[in-house]
Design a protein around this motif. Structure first.
Motif, short mmCIF file in Angstrom:
data_model
loop_
_atom_site.label_atom_id
_atom_site.label_comp_id
_atom_site.label_asym_id
_atom_site.label_seq_id
_atom_site.Cartn_x
_atom_site.Cartn_y
_atom_site.Cartn_z
N UNK A 93 -13.14 67.41 4.36
CA UNK A 93 -12.11 67.11 5.22
C UNK A 93 -10.98 66.55 4.45
N UNK A 94 -9.63 66.62 4.64
CA UNK A 94 -8.40 66.10 4.26
C UNK A 94 -8.10 64.65 4.30
N UNK A 95 -8.09 63.69 3.68
CA UNK A 95 -7.71 62.33 4.05
C UNK A 95 -6.33 61.93 3.33
N UNK A 96 -5.85 61.04 3.92
CA UNK A 96 -4.27 60.60 3.49
C UNK A 96 -4.16 59.31 3.10
N UNK A 97 -3.69 59.22 1.93
CA UNK A 97 -3.77 57.60 1.27
C UNK A 97 -2.41 57.42 1.00
N UNK A 98 -1.97 56.38 1.43
CA UNK A 98 -0.42 55.80 1.39
C UNK A 98 -0.45 54.15 0.93
N UNK A 128 5.11 53.85 -2.09
CA UNK A 128 4.69 53.90 -3.58
C UNK A 128 3.73 55.06 -4.04
N UNK A 129 3.13 55.56 -3.18
CA UNK A 129 1.81 56.29 -3.36
C UNK A 129 1.58 56.99 -1.94
N UNK A 130 1.75 58.57 -1.97
CA UNK A 130 1.64 59.27 -0.87
C UNK A 130 0.65 60.65 -1.21
N UNK A 131 -0.53 60.56 -0.97
CA UNK A 131 -1.34 61.91 -1.41
C UNK A 131 -2.50 62.08 -0.48
N UNK A 132 -2.99 63.26 -0.60
CA UNK A 132 -4.11 63.69 0.13
C UNK A 132 -4.98 63.95 -0.86
N UNK A 179 -17.17 62.78 4.16
CA UNK A 179 -17.21 61.98 5.47
C UNK A 179 -16.34 60.48 5.27
N UNK A 180 -16.22 59.50 6.15
CA UNK A 180 -15.52 58.69 6.16
C UNK A 180 -15.81 57.62 5.05
N UNK A 181 -16.94 57.31 4.72
CA UNK A 181 -17.45 56.43 3.84
C UNK A 181 -17.12 56.82 2.42
N UNK A 182 -17.31 58.14 2.07
CA UNK A 182 -16.85 58.66 0.65
C UNK A 182 -15.29 58.53 0.55
N UNK A 183 -14.61 58.74 1.47
CA UNK A 183 -13.03 58.66 1.67
C UNK A 183 -12.60 57.31 1.16
N UNK A 184 -13.59 56.38 1.87
CA UNK A 184 -13.07 54.90 1.44
C UNK A 184 -13.43 54.68 0.16
N UNK A 185 -14.44 54.95 -0.28
CA UNK A 185 -14.63 54.84 -2.02
C UNK A 185 -13.60 55.46 -2.76
N UNK A 216 -8.55 62.96 8.91
CA UNK A 216 -7.93 64.15 9.68
C UNK A 216 -7.65 63.76 11.19
N UNK A 217 -8.61 63.03 11.70
CA UNK A 217 -8.74 62.65 13.28
C UNK A 217 -7.80 61.60 13.60
N UNK A 218 -6.99 60.81 12.42
CA UNK A 218 -6.18 59.81 12.56
C UNK A 218 -6.73 58.53 12.74
N UNK A 219 -8.11 58.45 12.19
CA UNK A 219 -8.82 57.27 12.09
C UNK A 219 -8.38 56.45 10.72
N UNK A 220 -8.33 55.20 11.11
CA UNK A 220 -8.15 54.38 9.87
C UNK A 220 -9.39 53.92 9.22
#
Length: 61
Positions: A2-7, A16-20, A25-31, A52-56
């Motif tokens: 899945x594509x996650x968004x980091x800002x 200052x930073x805006x990337x995908x 999964x969410x745990x891997x994205x958090x790390x 991608x589901x707009x979950x923080x």
């Protein structure tokens, strides 16, 4: 994958930073998000990682 968004924002709200990035999964994205923020030296700035589901999945104010 899945594509996650980091800002990251400065204290005036400017980006200052805006990337995908991809994660399985969410745990891997958090790390991945934490690691990327630490690499850039933005750990004390306001930042967020959103699924991608707009979950923080990661937030710091």
């Amino acid at each position: 994958m899945k594509h996650y968004f980091l800002t990251v924002f400065d204290k005036f709200g400017e980006k200052l930073l805006d990337e995908t990035f991809e994660a399985s999964n969410n745990d891997e994205a958090k790390e991945i998000g934490r690691k990327r923020i630490d690499e850039e030296g933005y750990s004390e700035y306001t930042h967020r990682c959103v699924s991608p589901e707009a979950k923080l999945v990661l937030f710091h104010r």
